[in-house]
Scaffold this motif. Structure first.
Motif, short mmCIF file in Angstrom:
data_model
loop_
_atom_site.label_atom_id
_atom_site.label_comp_id
_atom_site.label_asym_id
_atom_site.label_seq_id
_atom_site.Cartn_x
_atom_site.Cartn_y
_atom_site.Cartn_z
N GLU A 8 -2.41 15.64 13.09
CA GLU A 8 -2.63 14.29 12.79
C GLU A 8 -1.67 13.66 11.76
N PHE A 9 -1.17 14.36 10.96
CA PHE A 9 -0.18 13.79 9.80
C PHE A 9 1.17 13.70 10.64
N GLY A 10 1.41 14.84 11.42
CA GLY A 10 2.72 14.78 12.10
C GLY A 10 2.94 13.48 12.90
N LEU A 11 1.87 13.08 13.52
CA LEU A 11 1.75 11.85 14.30
C LEU A 11 1.85 10.65 13.42
N ILE A 12 1.22 10.51 12.40
CA ILE A 12 1.47 9.19 11.55
C ILE A 12 2.74 9.18 10.93
N HIS A 13 3.41 10.50 10.80
CA HIS A 13 4.77 10.24 10.29
C HIS A 13 5.63 9.87 11.49
N ALA A 14 5.47 10.20 12.77
CA ALA A 14 5.99 9.76 13.76
C ALA A 14 5.84 8.21 13.92
N ILE A 15 4.66 7.82 13.85
CA ILE A 15 4.13 6.31 13.96
C ILE A 15 4.99 5.39 12.96
N GLN A 16 5.29 6.20 11.85
CA GLN A 16 5.85 5.51 10.68
C GLN A 16 7.45 5.27 10.83
N GLY A 29 3.23 0.15 2.86
CA GLY A 29 2.76 0.14 4.21
C GLY A 29 2.03 1.15 4.65
N ILE A 30 2.28 1.99 5.67
CA ILE A 30 1.77 3.28 5.99
C ILE A 30 2.29 4.15 5.23
N GLY A 31 1.22 5.20 4.66
CA GLY A 31 1.44 6.42 4.05
C GLY A 31 0.52 6.46 2.65
N ASP A 32 -0.26 5.22 2.29
CA ASP A 32 -1.02 5.48 1.31
C ASP A 32 -2.50 5.14 1.62
N ASP A 33 -3.32 5.21 0.44
CA ASP A 33 -5.02 4.81 0.84
C ASP A 33 -5.06 3.55 1.34
N ALA A 34 -4.38 2.46 1.05
CA ALA A 34 -4.45 1.26 1.68
C ALA A 34 -3.07 0.67 1.47
N THR A 49 -8.40 0.70 6.88
CA THR A 49 -9.43 0.80 7.78
C THR A 49 -9.61 2.20 8.31
N ASP A 50 -10.91 2.58 8.79
CA ASP A 50 -11.15 4.14 8.77
C ASP A 50 -12.31 4.05 10.18
N MET A 51 -12.03 4.89 10.91
CA MET A 51 -13.22 5.09 11.92
C MET A 51 -13.98 6.35 11.77
N SER A 78 -13.58 3.79 -1.01
CA SER A 78 -13.06 4.82 -1.35
C SER A 78 -11.55 4.40 -1.57
N ASP A 79 -11.11 4.03 -0.22
CA ASP A 79 -9.60 3.81 -0.27
C ASP A 79 -9.13 2.70 -1.15
N ILE A 80 -9.98 1.86 -1.41
CA ILE A 80 -9.78 0.75 -2.38
C ILE A 80 -9.80 1.20 -3.71
N PRO A 152 -0.31 3.77 -6.69
CA PRO A 152 0.23 4.47 -5.45
C PRO A 152 0.00 6.01 -5.43
N ARG A 153 0.26 6.52 -4.12
CA ARG A 153 0.21 8.05 -4.16
C ARG A 153 1.38 8.71 -4.28
N SER A 154 2.58 7.54 -4.61
CA SER A 154 3.91 8.20 -4.83
C SER A 154 4.64 8.34 -6.24
N VAL A 241 -10.29 11.76 -2.77
CA VAL A 241 -10.55 13.10 -2.27
C VAL A 241 -11.16 13.10 -0.76
N SER A 242 -10.63 12.78 0.28
CA SER A 242 -11.46 12.72 1.71
C SER A 242 -11.30 13.89 2.67
N ASP A 243 -9.98 14.48 2.61
CA ASP A 243 -9.53 15.61 3.63
C ASP A 243 -10.15 16.90 2.75
#
Ligand code: ADP
Ligand code: MG
Length: 359
Positions: A8-16, A29-34, A49-51, A78-80, A152-154, A241-243
């Motif tokens: 999953e996270f490799g794919l998100i990095h590729a999208i990024q 942008g991509i990479g944080d909770d929101a 957004t979450d599915m 929770s992401d907000i 941020p996460r960073s 803490v979601s994962d």
């Protein structure tokens, strides 16, 4: 290449890396909770957004629709919360198999709206369609934050202390109880407390089992706590803490370019988890590190801002320290360190490990 090769996270990095257009108004942008977007000089829009997919995120044999609605709101709120923001508006889309009754969909919205209303968040739209295979839910929440008030996460730095709100591992243990056949009350229950139905265990486990199942089915997003942490200005980074703790700490370290040492004896465990873990034949620490969906807040605080943190009326526990390097370790009471891998939930396969991250 197969998705299982990168996870999953490799794919998100590729999208990024596909370098979509950015703009000066995309603060994060991509990479944080929101995502954090500048829409006026002093106002930031938060978007997440979450599915939730039947058979992946939930099983209709053990969740009722009210809880499902509640939870699909909770994971997004929770992401907000993890950005320190205030949720304002939401949209929810459903792809529904034809066999699901209208009453069930109404129950879903009762659960959904009871939680979003409690956070003064308004449902403003969505989409509805039929599904040939399973229920699919997508929720988007829009929130706001003042400039310089998002966390941020960073931002974690060497020497920062690591904190977490509430207790860890309850939801993961609740899920295993459900999978092992322990049940809450029948579908459609509208009260917050689930009642346990089972004859297989001694009645002293009824209350702890029930509390853990309830935390899994109806998690409480820490929106108020996230805002207080952000407004106090004490936190250098934050994630929800979601994962699972080990995985979410890994995401935070990765975004901040740091490592971490977690103190295994310091992790906050509920009395319910301590009582029920034996029944599940796993140590509570397993759930605290790898069990996801607690939706607590994990954040870091520089020593210089500790006074501000201590003034906050929030149940928090110090659980470790940020280090240089990229690795994560778990340290026990006598100071013995072992490598800590991200062992929480990930789609497709396990996330990349710490060693790979160096390459
Ligand atoms: P969380 O668990 O906090 O919801 P995720 O792990 O789902 O976060 O997502 C991490 C980041 O990757 C977020 O910024 C999210 O918006 C982004 N993201 C996830 N999937 C996609 C995608 N398919 N396209 C673009 N961005 C994505
Ligand atoms: Mg998150």
């Amino acid at each position: 290449m197969e998705l299982s090769n990168i996870g999953e996270f490799g794919l998100i990095h590729a999208i990024q890396k596909l370098s979509f257009q950015s703009s000066p108004d995309t603060m994060i942008g991509i990479g944080d909770d929101a995502a954090v977007l500048k829409i006026a000089p002093a106002t930031l829009l938060l978007a997440t957004t979450d599915m939730l997919i039947e058979g992946v995120h939930f099983d209709l044999t053990y969740t009722d629709f009210y809880s499902l609605g509640w939870k699909s709101a909770a994971v997004n709120l929770s992401d907000i919360a993890a950005m320190g923001g205030k949720p304002r508006f939401c949209l929810t889309s459903l792809a529904i198999p034809a066999h699901i009754p209208v009453e069930a969909v109404k129950d879903y919205y009762q659960g959904f709206s009871s939680l979003v209303r409690a956070h003064k968040t308004i449902l403003v739209g969505g989409d509805t369609c039929s599904s040939k295979d399973g229920l699919v839910i997508s929720v988007t929440v829009l929130g706001e934050a003042k400039k310089r008030m998002v966390v941020p996460r960073s931002g974690a730095k060497q020497g920062d202390r690591i904190f977490v709100t509430g207790t860890l591992g309850d939801s993961g243990a609740g899920l295993e109880l459900l999978k092992s056949g322990v049940r809450g009350r029948e579908s459609g229950v509208r009260s917050q407390k689930s009642e346990i139905r089972s004859k297989d265990f001694n009645s002293a486990l009824r209350a702890p089992h029930s509390a853990l199942i309830n935390r899994h089915l109806r998690p409480v997003p820490r929106v108020e706590w996230g805002r207080q942490i952000a407004l106090s200005g004490c936190a250098s980074s934050m994630i929800d803490v979601s994962d699972g703790l080990s995985s979410d700490l890994f995401h935070l370290c990765e975004e901040s370019g740091v490592g971490a040492v977690l103190l295994s004896d310091a992790l906050p465990l509920s009395k319910s988890l301590m009582k029920s873990a034996d029944y599940l034949n796993k140590p509570p620490l397993h759930y605290a590190l790898s069990g996801g969906e607690d939706y607590e807040l994990l954040f870091t605080v520089p020593l210089s801002r500790m006074k501000r943190l201590k003034a906050l009326p929030i149940p928090i526990t110090e659980i470790g320290m940020i280090t240089t390097g990229y690795e994560m370790f778990l340290m026990n009471a006598v100071g013995r360190k072992t490598a800590l891998q991200p062992t929480g939930y990930t789609h497709f396969k396990r996330t990349r490990n710490c060693a790979k991250r160096l390459t």
